[in-house]
Design a protein around this motif. Structure first.
Motif, PDB file in Angstrom:
ATOM      1  N   SER A 210      -6.932   4.825   6.497  1.00  0.00           N
ATOM      2  CA  SER A 210      -7.671   5.742   5.684  1.00  0.00           C
ATOM      3  C   SER A 210      -6.614   6.769   4.850  1.00  0.00           C
ATOM      4  O   SER A 210      -6.965   6.815   3.657  1.00  0.00           O
ATOM      5  CB  SER A 210      -8.599   6.590   6.314  1.00  0.00           C
ATOM      6  OG  SER A 210      -7.746   7.372   7.428  1.00  0.00           O
ATOM      7  N   VAL A 211      -5.676   7.281   5.368  1.00  0.00           N
ATOM      8  CA  VAL A 211      -4.774   8.221   4.486  1.00  0.00           C
ATOM      9  C   VAL A 211      -3.958   7.366   3.430  1.00  0.00           C
ATOM     10  O   VAL A 211      -4.040   7.778   2.391  1.00  0.00           O
ATOM     11  CB  VAL A 211      -3.822   8.785   5.673  1.00  0.00           C
ATOM     12  CG1 VAL A 211      -2.798   9.627   4.517  1.00  0.00           C
ATOM     13  CG2 VAL A 211      -4.504   9.790   6.566  1.00  0.00           C
ATOM     14  N   ILE A 212      -3.741   6.206   3.958  1.00  0.00           N
ATOM     15  CA  ILE A 212      -2.946   5.365   2.729  1.00  0.00           C
ATOM     16  C   ILE A 212      -3.747   4.981   1.746  1.00  0.00           C
ATOM     17  O   ILE A 212      -3.282   5.179   0.427  1.00  0.00           O
ATOM     18  CB  ILE A 212      -2.372   3.991   3.625  1.00  0.00           C
ATOM     19  CG1 ILE A 212      -1.392   4.421   4.566  1.00  0.00           C
ATOM     20  CG2 ILE A 212      -1.509   3.200   2.370  1.00  0.00           C
ATOM     21  CD1 ILE A 212      -0.828   3.205   5.461  1.00  0.00           C
ATOM     22  N   ALA A 213      -4.887   4.510   1.819  1.00  0.00           N
ATOM     23  CA  ALA A 213      -6.142   4.348   1.010  1.00  0.00           C
ATOM     24  C   ALA A 213      -6.137   5.508   0.064  1.00  0.00           C
ATOM     25  O   ALA A 213      -6.204   5.225  -1.154  1.00  0.00           O
ATOM     26  CB  ALA A 213      -7.392   3.970   1.561  1.00  0.00           C
ATOM     27  N   ARG A 214      -6.419   6.583   0.525  1.00  0.00           N
ATOM     28  CA  ARG A 214      -6.635   7.820  -0.437  1.00  0.00           C
ATOM     29  C   ARG A 214      -5.497   8.101  -1.079  1.00  0.00           C
ATOM     30  O   ARG A 214      -5.427   8.391  -2.223  1.00  0.00           O
ATOM     31  CB  ARG A 214      -6.843   9.201   0.711  1.00  0.00           C
ATOM     32  CG  ARG A 214      -7.107  10.460   0.028  1.00  0.00           C
ATOM     33  CD  ARG A 214      -6.723  11.452   0.838  1.00  0.00           C
ATOM     34  NE  ARG A 214      -5.322  11.843   1.004  1.00  0.00           N
ATOM     35  CZ  ARG A 214      -4.805  12.743   1.872  1.00  0.00           C
ATOM     36  NH1 ARG A 214      -5.663  13.552   2.278  1.00  0.00           N
ATOM     37  NH2 ARG A 214      -3.414  12.818   2.045  1.00  0.00           N
ATOM     38  N   VAL A 237      -0.915  -2.828   5.735  1.00  0.00           N
ATOM     39  CA  VAL A 237      -0.184  -3.999   4.801  1.00  0.00           C
ATOM     40  C   VAL A 237      -1.176  -4.372   3.661  1.00  0.00           C
ATOM     41  O   VAL A 237      -0.800  -4.566   2.695  1.00  0.00           O
ATOM     42  CB  VAL A 237       0.461  -5.168   5.541  1.00  0.00           C
ATOM     43  CG1 VAL A 237       1.064  -6.175   4.689  1.00  0.00           C
ATOM     44  CG2 VAL A 237       1.291  -4.648   6.686  1.00  0.00           C
ATOM     45  N   GLU A 238      -2.417  -4.638   4.017  1.00  0.00           N
ATOM     46  CA  GLU A 238      -3.003  -5.116   3.086  1.00  0.00           C
ATOM     47  C   GLU A 238      -3.639  -3.865   1.999  1.00  0.00           C
ATOM     48  O   GLU A 238      -3.859  -4.224   0.659  1.00  0.00           O
ATOM     49  CB  GLU A 238      -4.581  -5.604   3.658  1.00  0.00           C
ATOM     50  CG  GLU A 238      -4.668  -6.853   4.358  1.00  0.00           C
ATOM     51  CD  GLU A 238      -3.847  -7.922   3.620  1.00  0.00           C
ATOM     52  OE1 GLU A 238      -4.457  -8.132   2.385  1.00  0.00           O
ATOM     53  OE2 GLU A 238      -2.853  -8.682   4.002  1.00  0.00           O
ATOM     54  N   ILE A 239      -3.538  -2.951   2.342  1.00  0.00           N
ATOM     55  CA  ILE A 239      -3.947  -1.605   1.354  1.00  0.00           C
ATOM     56  C   ILE A 239      -2.636  -1.508   0.499  1.00  0.00           C
ATOM     57  O   ILE A 239      -2.990  -1.443  -0.565  1.00  0.00           O
ATOM     58  CB  ILE A 239      -3.840  -0.277   1.924  1.00  0.00           C
ATOM     59  CG1 ILE A 239      -5.676  -0.626   2.829  1.00  0.00           C
ATOM     60  CG2 ILE A 239      -4.457   0.850   1.132  1.00  0.00           C
ATOM     61  CD1 ILE A 239      -5.648   0.590   3.864  1.00  0.00           C
ATOM     62  N   VAL A 240      -1.571  -1.693   0.996  1.00  0.00           N
ATOM     63  CA  VAL A 240      -0.287  -1.407   0.201  1.00  0.00           C
ATOM     64  C   VAL A 240      -0.209  -2.903  -0.819  1.00  0.00           C
ATOM     65  O   VAL A 240       0.099  -2.879  -2.090  1.00  0.00           O
ATOM     66  CB  VAL A 240       0.947  -1.305   1.067  1.00  0.00           C
ATOM     67  CG1 VAL A 240       2.186  -1.651  -0.040  1.00  0.00           C
ATOM     68  CG2 VAL A 240       0.997  -0.011   1.757  1.00  0.00           C
ATOM     69  N   ARG A 241      -0.571  -3.705  -0.132  1.00  0.00           N
ATOM     70  CA  ARG A 241      -0.622  -5.010  -1.205  1.00  0.00           C
ATOM     71  C   ARG A 241      -1.561  -4.914  -2.282  1.00  0.00           C
ATOM     72  O   ARG A 241      -1.272  -5.195  -3.555  1.00  0.00           O
ATOM     73  CB  ARG A 241      -0.860  -6.312  -0.149  1.00  0.00           C
ATOM     74  CG  ARG A 241      -0.987  -7.491  -1.151  1.00  0.00           C
ATOM     75  CD  ARG A 241      -1.087  -8.876   0.010  1.00  0.00           C
ATOM     76  NE  ARG A 241      -0.042  -9.051   0.474  1.00  0.00           N
ATOM     77  CZ  ARG A 241       0.140  -9.025   2.014  1.00  0.00           C
ATOM     78  NH1 ARG A 241      -1.154  -8.920   2.664  1.00  0.00           N
ATOM     79  NH2 ARG A 241       1.085  -9.340   2.652  1.00  0.00           N
ATOM     80  N   ALA A 287       1.489  -9.330  11.017  1.00  0.00           N
ATOM     81  CA  ALA A 287       1.299  -8.920   9.809  1.00  0.00           C
ATOM     82  C   ALA A 287       2.445  -8.230   8.810  1.00  0.00           C
ATOM     83  O   ALA A 287       2.731  -8.232   7.766  1.00  0.00           O
ATOM     84  CB  ALA A 287      -0.130  -8.181   9.556  1.00  0.00           C
ATOM     85  N   LEU A 288       3.085  -7.264   9.966  1.00  0.00           N
ATOM     86  CA  LEU A 288       4.239  -6.174   9.319  1.00  0.00           C
ATOM     87  C   LEU A 288       5.276  -7.424   8.865  1.00  0.00           C
ATOM     88  O   LEU A 288       6.048  -7.101   7.933  1.00  0.00           O
ATOM     89  CB  LEU A 288       4.780  -5.643  10.372  1.00  0.00           C
ATOM     90  CG  LEU A 288       3.632  -4.358  10.624  1.00  0.00           C
ATOM     91  CD1 LEU A 288       4.010  -3.656  11.970  1.00  0.00           C
ATOM     92  CD2 LEU A 288       3.635  -3.470   9.396  1.00  0.00           C
ATOM     93  N   ARG A 289       5.648  -8.363   9.761  1.00  0.00           N
ATOM     94  CA  ARG A 289       6.889  -9.228   9.353  1.00  0.00           C
ATOM     95  C   ARG A 289       6.539 -10.263   8.205  1.00  0.00           C
ATOM     96  O   ARG A 289       7.302 -10.164   7.341  1.00  0.00           O
ATOM     97  CB  ARG A 289       7.016 -10.536  10.602  1.00  0.00           C
ATOM     98  CG  ARG A 289       7.723  -9.692  11.773  1.00  0.00           C
ATOM     99  CD  ARG A 289       8.084 -10.757  12.900  1.00  0.00           C
ATOM    100  NE  ARG A 289       8.537 -10.464  14.094  1.00  0.00           N
ATOM    101  CZ  ARG A 289       8.768 -10.913  14.969  1.00  0.00           C
ATOM    102  NH1 ARG A 289       8.909 -12.248  14.884  1.00  0.00           N
ATOM    103  NH2 ARG A 289       9.444 -10.390  16.211  1.00  0.00           N
ATOM    104  N   ALA A 293       8.529  -9.932   4.573  1.00  0.00           N
ATOM    105  CA  ALA A 293       9.111 -11.285   4.042  1.00  0.00           C
ATOM    106  C   ALA A 293       8.566 -11.303   2.746  1.00  0.00           C
ATOM    107  O   ALA A 293       9.399 -11.884   1.745  1.00  0.00           O
ATOM    108  CB  ALA A 293       8.571 -12.283   5.118  1.00  0.00           C
ATOM    109  N   ASP A 294       7.156 -11.072   2.259  1.00  0.00           N
ATOM    110  CA  ASP A 294       6.890 -11.533   0.848  1.00  0.00           C
ATOM    111  C   ASP A 294       6.891 -10.134   0.009  1.00  0.00           C
ATOM    112  O   ASP A 294       6.703 -10.256  -1.197  1.00  0.00           O
ATOM    113  CB  ASP A 294       5.286 -11.918   0.880  1.00  0.00           C
ATOM    114  CG  ASP A 294       4.179 -10.721   1.303  1.00  0.00           C
ATOM    115  OD1 ASP A 294       4.589  -9.954   1.331  1.00  0.00           O
ATOM    116  OD2 ASP A 294       3.033 -11.099   1.902  1.00  0.00           O
ATOM    117  N   GLY A 295       7.470  -9.328   0.370  1.00  0.00           N
ATOM    118  CA  GLY A 295       7.692  -8.042  -0.523  1.00  0.00           C
ATOM    119  C   GLY A 295       6.645  -6.885  -0.426  1.00  0.00           C
ATOM    120  O   GLY A 295       6.733  -5.878  -1.101  1.00  0.00           O
ATOM    121  N   THR A 296       5.570  -7.165  -0.106  1.00  0.00           N
ATOM    122  CA  THR A 296       4.502  -6.313   0.337  1.00  0.00           C
ATOM    123  C   THR A 296       5.180  -4.935   0.719  1.00  0.00           C
ATOM    124  O   THR A 296       4.987  -3.600   0.239  1.00  0.00           O
ATOM    125  CB  THR A 296       3.511  -6.415   1.039  1.00  0.00           C
ATOM    126  OG1 THR A 296       2.888  -7.737   0.314  1.00  0.00           O
ATOM    127  CG2 THR A 296       2.442  -5.466   0.945  1.00  0.00           C
TER     128      THR A 296
END
Length: 428
Positions: A210-214, A237-241, A287-289, A293-296
């Motif tokens: 929730s903090v990352i999304a904000r 990871v999905e929010i950063v992506r 998911a972190l790995r 790997a994909d640069g997210t």
């Protein structure tokens, strides 16, 4: 000026080449370089990387020299292959003024084992109420570019917006410790099946997400730079992506321990596994790995958090949070990412040197292994396997979660501007 010839190393894991260091600079890279009067390091089969850069290190000085000092922490960094570290602000006194960050910077220069770039606090005393002297810290001799209240979240949205607006003027970045405090009151470990079975207070993933999304929305609104510290959940990871897909200036890091360890280890109630953010699930690790790997996720950062024995050798609820990580980070990344085929050595160089140096806008580090570049270099024997023994650590603290674990890879040499700080695994 001293000369060193590194003979036959696999540069970034590719073809073998010789690398001639002359003084503080790489003079030549190529096959068959004559040694002349240079000291020769035989490096056949070893991997040569640019010196590693850590965006997230706790050196504890001033104030907690019982757990670490700038000298012991930078010696640990050199053993781990690091030539530059960013020292977090949660010292005593807090690094929230030009005077304190300059003290840390000078101590780093005196140590001689790696460059120390202080991170300035976002708020006075890490209290989250009033902006610290961001401009004064930037204009100081330490030239602070990264600001963080790490250990505490800047949970007030207005304060966070003001910080993002302020650092935008000089190209700085706010590095957020994403932890919604009210959702983590009394939390002791990851919220899930294991916490329910053990009866320990749960730390929900949503408290981070929730903090990352904000904050990605705030950064986009302001047009400023946001860096997310120690991402630990699949949702993060999905929010950063998503934020990156919008073209927003958001970067993120992951720690070695979140790439390898899970909350199942907490079943033994050993406080060595107590860390902030907590160890998560196997699904989160995967998911972190994948995100790294994909640069997210842009980079690996150790969150090296030393503690004296008495702060860890106690009951779980009273134990301090944190793990040491500088001396084992590259081995853990090899184990989790390289040996699994998720990254090659060029990818490791990108995530442990090039990108963290760019995020921190750190001059002279994260540069190609090429003629004319600063000779900040790390030489690794990837075929080595050994058992982690914290008794041999250079760090003043021993709170490692890898004690007794067999890990691959061993840093044999580290060069800081051409000077060997580590030779055959021994500090120079």
């Amino acid at each position: 000026m001293n000369k060193t010839l590194i003979r036959g190393a696999r540069v970034l894991g590719g073809e073998s080449a010789d690398v001639l260091i002359d003084g503080d600079t790489i003079a030549r890279v190529g096959p068959g370089i004559e040694a002349g009067d240079a000291t020769v390091v035989e490096a056949a089969g070893r991997v040569l990387l640019p010196g590693l850069v850590d965006l997230h290190t706790h050196l504890r000085e001033p104030g907690r020299e019982d757990s670490e000092t700038v000298l012991t922490g930078t010696r640990a960094a050199a053993k781990g292959g690091y030539t530059a570290v960013h020292a977090m602000a949660n010292t005593f006194p807090v690094a929230d003024t030009a005077g304190v960050v300059e003290q840390v910077w000078r101590l780093g220069r005196e140590s001689g084992y790696c460059d120390v770039q202080p991170v300035g606090a976002v708020t006075v005393g890490l209290e989250g109420k009033k902006l610290a002297e961001l401009g004064a810290m930037h204009d100081s001799a330490a030239a602070v570019k990264v600001f963080s209240d790490d250990g505490k979240c800047v949970d007030d949205a207005v304060i966070m917006r003001r910080a993002l607006e302020y650092v935008k003027a000089f190209g700085g970045v706010v590095a957020q410790h994403a932890q919604e405090p009210r959702l983590t009151e009394g939390a002791q470990m990851n919220e899930g099946i294991v916490s329910a079975e053990l009866g320990l207070g749960g730390w929900p993933a949503v408290a981070e997400e929730s903090v990352i999304a904000r904050d990605v929305l705030l950064a986009a609104h302001v047009g400023s730079r946001l860096h997310v510290c120690h991402v630990s959940t699949a949702g993060s990871v999905e929010i950063v992506r998503w934020a990156k897909s919008k073209g927003w200036d958001v970067t993120a890091e992951v720690t070695p321990h979140h790439l390898l360890l899970t909350d199942e280890l907490v079943r033994g109630y050993d406080p060595v596994y107590k860390v902030n953010p907590p160890l998560r699930t196997e699904a989160d690790v995967r998911a972190l790995r994948a995100g790294l790997a994909d640069g997210t996720i842009d980079c690996v950062a150790t969150d090296h958090a030393p503690h004296p024995q008495e702060d860890k050798d106690c009951e779980w609820a009273a134990a301090a949070m944190g793990m040491v990580g500088l001396e084992t980070a590259l081995s853990v990344v090899q184990h989790a990412m390289v040996d699994t085929g998720l990254l090659d050595w060029a990818g490791v160089a990108e995530r442990m040197s090039f990108r963290p140096a760019r995020i921190g806008r750190l001059e002279g580090h994260g540069r190609p292994v090429a003629a004319g570049e600063p000779a900040n270099l790390t030489l690794l024997d990837p075929g080595y396997r050994g058992t982690v023994d914290p008794a041999g650590f250079a760090s003043r603290s021993r709170n490692t979660p890898y004690r007794g674990l067999d890990l691959p890879g061993r840093v044999t040499h580290t060069f800081l501007r051409g000077r060997a700080t580590l030779v055959d695994g021994t500090l120079a």
